[in-house]
Design an enzyme around this catalytic site. Structure first.
Site, mmCIF file in Angstrom:
data_model
loop_
_atom_site.group_PDB
_atom_site.id
_atom_site.type_symbol
_atom_site.label_atom_id
_atom_site.label_comp_id
_atom_site.label_asym_id
_atom_site.label_seq_id
_atom_site.Cartn_x
_atom_site.Cartn_y
_atom_site.Cartn_z
ATOM 1 N N GLU A 41 0.863 -1.176 0.000
ATOM 2 C CA GLU A 41 0.000 0.000 0.000
ATOM 3 C C GLU A 41 0.902 1.229 0.000
ATOM 4 O O GLU A 41 1.791 1.333 0.852
ATOM 5 C CB GLU A 41 -0.912 0.014 1.225
ATOM 6 C CG GLU A 41 -1.879 1.201 1.212
ATOM 7 C CD GLU A 41 -2.805 1.230 2.414
ATOM 8 O OE1 GLU A 41 -3.602 2.177 2.512
ATOM 9 O OE2 GLU A 41 -2.714 0.322 3.261
ATOM 10 N N ARG A 265 6.006 -13.287 9.247
ATOM 11 C CA ARG A 265 6.562 -11.966 8.986
ATOM 12 C C ARG A 265 7.897 -11.838 9.708
ATOM 13 O O ARG A 265 8.241 -12.651 10.568
ATOM 14 C CB ARG A 265 5.607 -10.875 9.463
ATOM 15 C CG ARG A 265 5.383 -10.872 10.956
ATOM 16 C CD ARG A 265 4.372 -9.807 11.359
ATOM 17 N NE ARG A 265 4.821 -8.485 10.994
ATOM 18 C CZ ARG A 265 4.048 -7.398 11.008
ATOM 19 N NH1 ARG A 265 2.778 -7.500 11.367
ATOM 20 N NH2 ARG A 265 4.539 -6.242 10.672
ATOM 21 N N LYS A 275 4.114 0.556 10.949
ATOM 22 C CA LYS A 275 4.115 1.844 10.250
ATOM 23 C C LYS A 275 3.626 2.961 11.155
ATOM 24 O O LYS A 275 4.123 4.093 11.104
ATOM 25 C CB LYS A 275 3.225 1.768 8.998
ATOM 26 C CG LYS A 275 3.874 1.128 7.793
ATOM 27 C CD LYS A 275 2.961 1.247 6.586
ATOM 28 C CE LYS A 275 3.567 0.582 5.367
ATOM 29 N NZ LYS A 275 2.660 0.660 4.195
#
Length: 571
Positions: A41, A265, A275
């Site tokens: 994104e 992850r 983020k």
């Protein structure tokens, strides 16, 4: 199987995703074709976790003769920007990969809208005008079934009309949503009539003001995969609960059967990769920006001096797992040390705000000579460099002790030491200022002891680095260290039991950046931004983008040894 695939199979054991791909190829699925995608994104800068995903997706495609698309998941116009699109493309290229096609979820807005209407026409979606709070309350909990919305049984015609009015901009933000009609009692909370479209009157970085309704991630992602005919959609473990919904949409729309697979992850010690938290660090001024060399962003890592090869090696070493684990950042540091040890020149830099002047009292005044010192003993092709030598030199204050302990092999009164690439010297006299600080060392040099031509017969155990006073170039050196003082900031933050989502900031390492002055060899004056060197006995450094003519700035990439490992053992 392609030759590359066969080679990978015989050289090492396959990870579980490679096993799936090889089984699919053997079964002739999708005619043996492999197409992956990397779907960020564009709402921020990529970090090390993304590097793992990039290396995995592009690496799988390369290994099996396939391709990878770069697809921007740009379905939230409020947070996205072309600045992030450009930075993401730069990061992927920097890591050494090239995508087959550049795609955007926004490329498919019309097709996704058509898919939504198809669901409505099949009685599988409806327009809901409940508030966000009401929808959340109706969802129930993992142990309590949800309740049907009062708008769930609207007719197909009514839903189509309302959805088309949503697209036309008739309603304000939040007035209505489109929900899939699945099962409000499902044990999978994602199946409880998930929202698939919401109203957002916001300017989109690519489509402008064409759209005022935007698809949710769960609706856009799988359908975008299907449109591109992605064969293996690889994502992280938190998307496991989403996979049934991914499959449900594809099945009900009867489109290309892309499949989702999940891997662990990257969780790294002394690091956060949220983020939201990284944004707090930037906006709060705790770091200088997204490319601060302490940040785990690829922009920051690159500025610090890490190389694409070292990151790819790191990702290869940590492998692909099905279970989350915490990776020691020391492994990442090991990978860059290994590469820089092989590839960088050894240079001399006196990193000290108050260096000591070393005067060779028996070296002729005004005389200078050029020494040719080996660049890299690990690389026989690296050659030598010219280093000026003169009567007055600078050495680091740490390389002298007036009253040394036993087994101290550096400079001390009456003690001998070798100057790197030059001569053996003996400390004869210590000069101090009015405050009692040592300012000069008067030494005798042994002319017959020149490196490579030593006939003195003198053996010394210590070697120190130096720079010529007349030729030294001033520099600013930024000693970067781990950003957090604790091994697992996420766990530490939870144990603090604070309602303040900024509590993690108290875990920052107060000495993650120390700025000191230095004097370096003159050959470093013209090094390009990003050039990497080893400061002898100090660590690996690179030229920072803040450097200007007359003002050199070096960033420490990593120390020569893992100093944190020693601290951990002490603790």
């Amino acid at each position: 199987m392609t030759p590359a695939a066969h080679e990978s199979s015989t050289e090492r054991s396959l990870n579980f995703i490679e096993q799936i791909i090889e089984e699919d190829i053997s079964a002739g699925l999708h005619d043996g074709r492999v197409l992956t995608r990397f779907p960020p994104e564009p709402n921020g800068y990529l970090h090390l976790g993304h590097a793992k995903s990039i290396c995995l997706n592009f690496g799988l495609a390369q290994r099996y003769g396939g391709q990878t698309n770069l697809r921007f998941d740009d379905t939230n116009p409020v947070t996205e920007d072309t600045e992030y699109v450009d930075s993401i493309k730069d990061d992927v290229r920097w890591l050494g990969f090239q995508w087959a096609e550049e795609r955007y979820a926004s490329d498919y807005f019309e097709q996704l809208y058509t898919f939504a209407e198809t669901l409505i026409q099949h009685g599988l979606a409806y327009v809901d005008e409940s508030t966000a709070a009401e929808i959340a309350a109706m969802k129930g909990s993992p142990t309590v079934p949800g309740q049907n919305s009062p708008y769930r049984d609207r007719t197909v015609d009514e839903n189509l009309a309302l959805f088309r009015q949503m697209r036309a901009g008739t309603f304000p933000d939040g007035a209505k949503v489109l929900r899939a009609k699945i099962d409000m009692a499902s044990p999978n909370m994602h199946f409880r009539d998930p929202i698939i479209y919401r109203i957002k009157h916001a300017h989109h970085h690519r489509t402008g003001d064409t759209w005022c309704i935007y698809p949710m991630y769960d609706f856009a992602h799988g359908q975008s995969d299907a449109i591109e005919q992605i064969t293996h959609s690889v994502c992280t473990l938190e998307f496991i609960p989403h996979r049934p919904l991914y499959d449900w949409f594809i099945e009900k729309l009867n489109i290309f059967p892309s499949k989702q697979y999940e891997f662990a992850r990257l969780n790294l010690t002394y690091t956060v990769m949220s983020k939201r938290k990284l944004k707090k660090l930037v906006e709060g001024g705790f770091v200088s920006g997204w490319d601060d060399p302490r940040m785990p962003t690829l922009a920051g890592i690159r500025r610090r001096g890490y190389t694409p090869d070292s990151l790819r090696e790191f990702c290869e070493r940590i492998g692909v797992a099905k279970r989350d684990n915490l990776i020691d950042v020391g492994l990442l540091e090991f990978c860059i040390r290994e590469e820089l040890n092989r590839t960088t020149d050894r240079v001399m830099a006196v990193v000290d705000d108050k260096p000591i002047k070393l005067v060779l009292t028996n070296y002729p005044e005004g005389q200078e000579e050029t020494l040719h010192i080996e660049n890299n003993p690990e690389d026989t092709t690296s050659g030598t460099r010219a280093v000026p030598f003169s009567r007055e030199l600078y050495v680091e204050r740490d390389d002298f002790m007036e009253v040394p302990p036993k087994k101290y092999f550096r400079l001390a009164p009456g003690q001998m030491v070798r100057l790197k690439g030059a001569y053996i010297v003996r400390c004869d006299e210590v000069v101090k200022n009015d405050a009692g600080e040592v300012t000069e060392l008067h030494c005798t040099y042994i002319p017959e002891s020149k490196s490579g031509q030593d006939t003195s017969g003198i053996n010394v155990k210590g070697t120190i680095h130096w720079v010529s006073v007349a030729h030294a170039v001033p520099a600013e050196v930024r000693l970067y260290d781990r950003l957090f003082a604790v091994e697992n900031p996420a766990v530490e933050e939870k144990e603090m039991e604070s309602d303040d989502d900024s509590a993690f900031l108290s875990l920052l390492n107060p000495t993650s950046l120390v700025v000191v002055k230095a004097l370096v060899e003159p050959n470093l004056a013209d090094r390009a931004v990003g050039s990497r060197v080893q400061f002898m006995r100090k660590g690996y450094f690179c030229v920072d983008a803040d450097s200007t003519p007359g003002h050199l700035v070096f960033n420490r990439t990593v120390t020569l040894k893992d100093a944190w490992a020693k601290e951990t053992k002490k603790g």
